[in-house]
Structures are given as C-alpha cells and as structure tokens.
Design a protein around this motif. Structure first.
Motif, PDB file in Angstrom:
ATOM      1  N   SER A   2       0.717  -1.151  -0.220  1.00  0.00           N
ATOM      2  CA  SER A   2      -0.313  -0.116   0.049  1.00  0.00           C
ATOM      3  C   SER A   2       1.144   1.098  -0.234  1.00  0.00           C
ATOM      4  O   SER A   2       1.975   1.133   0.598  1.00  0.00           O
ATOM      5  N   GLU A 144       0.015  -3.430   6.459  1.00  0.00           N
ATOM      6  CA  GLU A 144      -1.249  -4.319   6.213  1.00  0.00           C
ATOM      7  C   GLU A 144      -2.268  -5.149   6.325  1.00  0.00           C
ATOM      8  O   GLU A 144      -2.979  -5.127   6.005  1.00  0.00           O
ATOM      9  N   ARG A 209      -2.039   1.594   9.748  1.00  0.00           N
ATOM     10  CA  ARG A 209      -2.830   2.191   9.080  1.00  0.00           C
ATOM     11  C   ARG A 209      -3.763   3.075   9.966  1.00  0.00           C
ATOM     12  O   ARG A 209      -4.325   2.793  10.451  1.00  0.00           O
TER      13      ARG A 209
END
Length: 478
Positions: A2, A144, A209
């Motif tokens: 990402s 991730e 995240r």
C-alpha cells in the motif's frame, strides 16, 4: 504494498538544546550546516517507495517556519488534490502525541483513503537511508495485515533517558509482539532489562493504517477519540493550514500514543530498527553524532582550541577560542552563551526554567526572527530606540499596520521597496529613505525579484513587538 503517507510530528520544544533552540524557533527548525532536522526527516520519508506527500502536525506558532521549508522543497502550492501536496495540521495547543496522530489519521482517511501511516518525529538523526527503508518495509508488511507497529532500537547500554519496550521472544515474520513498556528506568532497572535480552529502546516512531489506529483509540480512549473527531469535523482551512475546531481539540485528554493505545492493545508489535538512530535531545547527543578531530573535539563555526580534548564547541556568530579545556560543551549565539561539562546536558531544561521565571526574552526568540514575509534581526537595542535589519522576500509584504508608541525610519540598502504611509504611496530604491510618524498607517512591499533589505530605526517610549495594530494581512495574523 500500500501507499505510505508520512506523518511528521514537529511540536517539540527542544528545551535541552538552548540557546540554539528557542520557544519560537525549536530544534527541528534550527539551521544545521545548511539544512534542518525537519527537512532531513521530510527528505528521508519522501525517498521511500510509494510515499505520498506528508501530513505535518505543527504548533500554530511554528506554522510559517514549516510552510517555508515545505515550499523550498516543492511540497506546497499548485497541487490539485490532498495527496498531491503536503498538509499542515495546526494544533491550537499541544495535547501530546495521541491526539496529534489521531488528527492526522482522520486527515489521511479523507476521500475514502486508508493508506499506511508512517509516524516520524521531526528531530531524529537517522542513516543510512537503505537501512531505514529496510525497517519501514518490514513494518509495512505487518501493518498491512492490521497490526500496530512501533520501531525498536537495539540498546547500546543501560541508557536511562529512553523508554524501553519488552517483547515476546518469538518473532512473527520478523516483528515481535509487545509485552510491556518501561518508561525511562533507573540504571539498575535498565541493566536488568538488558540482561533479559528481550527489549528495545522506544524510538517514538510508528506504522499502521489510520482505520486500525482510530478503532483502537475509540476502544481505549473514547473521550480523546470523540474530541478529536469533533475537532476534525469542525476544521477550517487557512491559507496552507488546516485548523481543527479549537474548543473541541482542547477538550481532548492530553496523552501519548503509548499510554493511550499501545500499552492496552493486544495488536501491538515492535519492528527492529536497522539504521543508526539518535534522538538529538541534548548537547551530548550532538557531540556523539558529530565528526571529531584527533583530540576528540567536535567544533562548529569559527572555533580555535589549543591543548583541549573531548569538547563540543558551537559558534554561531563570532570567534570562540579555548585553551586547556577538557570534556566541556560550549554553545554560542549572538545573544547568549552556554557552558557546561559533559554529563550535565539534562540540566539545561532546569536552567531554561529559571531564565523563564526571570522573564528573559532569550528563552523564546533569537535576535533574528523569521516571519512569513522574510525576517528581521535586532542590531541595536536601547531604552528609547532600536535598529533592525529587515529582509522581505520577493513579492512579499508586511501587514498594513500602525504603532501607538513608536515612529520608524526606513533606509533601503538593497532592492526596491514599495511603501505606503497613510494615503501616500512611493517606490524607493537603494540609499533612499522614508519616515513613518507615530500613529501613521503604513505598509512595506517588495515588488522586485531579489530580497529587499532595509535598515529600520525605531524611536519611542515603548518598542515591543506587541505594539502593532494590523488592518490587513496576507498571512491571516490578527
């Protein structure tokens, strides 16, 4: 992998690095051999594969310092979307790292995005780049998959100035589940931790995240989560800055990310940090990371040492000479000089507190002060007059203003000045001058393509910077 959105925290005050670091000019913005720690952090993050433009969390008093350095590196202005340019998020008041990171997390999730956040302090020395990248990519593979990562530094000894992370013995794809945190232990406890072989120094860097972090924050610190969420919902945009709703943000508890989330979550992991890392929080740390001569002396600026060893000497404005010195640290600036033996760097904060209690201006500003339009430097200061050197950047202008207690005389020494005094506008070139009477509305503009330099002579009963009434300002200052 990402995309990575760097989050740069630059709200620190650098109190142990006085007199170079000041309240309005903290260590992350200090010019060190042509660059700053803030710039080095930005460049390091932007070299990572898949790196988006950074999110900067900044004290509002330092906003123009941050903006000017981002503009210098082409990270502000002319972008069409949020991820095409840096964003500067302004804290109305520092509430520690957890609310700052939460605000960045809400910002990163705008437009339905959920990138990996790499949270970095703006005042660390890290090299080489490839080892830094190796650690980030290791952490990214775990983040991730929904883990909350911090980075751990292999201890070099029983250091009492750092926090420690105790981890499980077995790794999960190269990262270790966190068992507990120990905050700056006594030396005996630090030695005990090292003997166990399952600890890192706490670097204060993180990766996750934003959705994962905010879910854990809501679980373990719901009051903080709701306060920052409300503050972000009520935000406004001011030039290049994003301001959260002040009252809501200030209602948030003040807490670090470690205490608010990392010590409670069962999803916390630590990734080994492979690069050389130094938290440049004291003059000893500057000495340790700098080049040294054959006598173990480290010098910066105009310095001459004879028969001296183990010294750190920084000169900002003049010749500093020493004879027969040993293990001494000397830091000189135009208005202050600090001398202390090595090993007493942690006590600089106590000295600064004493200076603040005496109302000394040297605690907050240098003689040279940076403004969004350029800078000014005090050359002479007396009871009823002072002389300043003012630099105005091309195309920039000071506010339309007046003073109740002082008159001013401007002499142009370089460039072209466009001057408004009450209703009269005129253009001045080198060696021309203008007088601004007490109470007159006036403005200074640089219409040229080079820096405008003027000498300002102020005279009056009161010469403080708070004797300014602004009527118009391009930079949103009241």
């Amino acid at each position: 992998m990402s995309d990575i959105r760097p989050v740069i925290l630059c709200g620190g005050s650098g109190t142990r690095l006085w007199p170079l670091s000041r309240g309005l000019y903290p260590k992350q913005f200090m010019d060190l051999d042509g660059s700053t720690l803030f710039e080095e952090t930005i460049k390091r993050a932007m070299k990572l594969p898949g790196s988006q433009k950074p999110l900067i969390v900044c004290n509002q008093e330092h906003r123009f310092l941050a903006a000017s350095l981002l503009q210098k590196h082409g990270l502000l202005g002319g972008a069409s979307s949020q991820t095409d340019k840096a964003a500067i998020l302004l804290e109305p008041e520092g509430r520690n790292t957890a609310p700052a990171i939460a605000m960045a997390a809400f910002a990163a999730m705008e437009d339905g995005e959920d990138p990996l956040l790499l949270v970095l302090a703006s005042d660390h020395s890290i090299n080489p780049q490839d080892e830094f990248e190796k650690s980030v990519l290791l952490a990214a593979s775990a983040a991730e998959n929904g883990k909350l990562l911090t980075f751990g530094i292999r201890p070099e000894g029983p250091e009492t100035g750092y926090g420690y992370i105790i981890h499980e013995e077995r790794s999960d794809s190269g990262v270790f589940r966190i068992e507990s945190f120990v905050e700056k232990p006594e030396k005996s406890r630090a030695e005990e931790l090292l003997s166990g072989g399952r600890c890192f120094w706490n670097s204060g860097m993180f990766m996750f995240r934003p959705s994962v972090f905010l879910a854990e924050l809501e679980k373990f610190s719901p009051d903080m989560y709701e306060a920052v969420k409300k503050a972000w919902a009520g935000r406004c945009v001011d030039l290049d800055f994003i301001r959260p709703e002040s009252e809501a943000f200030l209602s948030s508890p003040s807490n670090s990310i470690d205490y608010a989330v990392m010590e409670h979550t069962s999803n916390g992991y630590v990734a080994p940090f492979f690069a050389r890392w130094h938290d440049l929080g004291s003059w000893e740390s500057f000495y340790e990371t700098s080049a040294k001569d054959d006598n173990a002396n480290s010098t910066n600026g105009d310095v001459l040492l004879m028969d001296s060893s183990g010294c750190y000497v920084h000169s900002a404005s003049r010749l500093v000479a020493g004879i027969g010195l040993k293990d001494l640290m000397v830091v000189e600036t135009p208005d202050a000089m600090l001398l202390l033996p090595k090993g007493r760097g942690q006590d600089v904060k106590k000295l600064l507190d004493e200076l603040k209690s005496r109302g000394r201006a040297e605690t907050s500003t240098h003689l040279k002060v940076y403004r969004p339009w350029g800078s000014y430097e005090t050359l002479v200061l007396a009871p009823r007059f002072q002389v300043k050197r003012i630099i105005v950047k091309p195309g920039a202008s000071l506010s339309l203003q007046m003073h109740h207690h002082r008159a001013e005389h401007w002499v142009v020494v370089c460039g072209t000045a466009q001057v408004l005094v009450d209703e009269r506008e005129q253009v001045l070139s080198e060696n021309m001058s203008v007088y601004i009477p007490l109470g007159a509305k006036h403005r200074l503009v640089n219409p040229g393509h080079i820096d405008l330099e003027i000498i300002e002579i102020q005279s009056g009963s009161y010469l403080g910077e708070d004797d300014i009434v602004r009527f118009e300002d391009n930079y949103g200052r009241s």
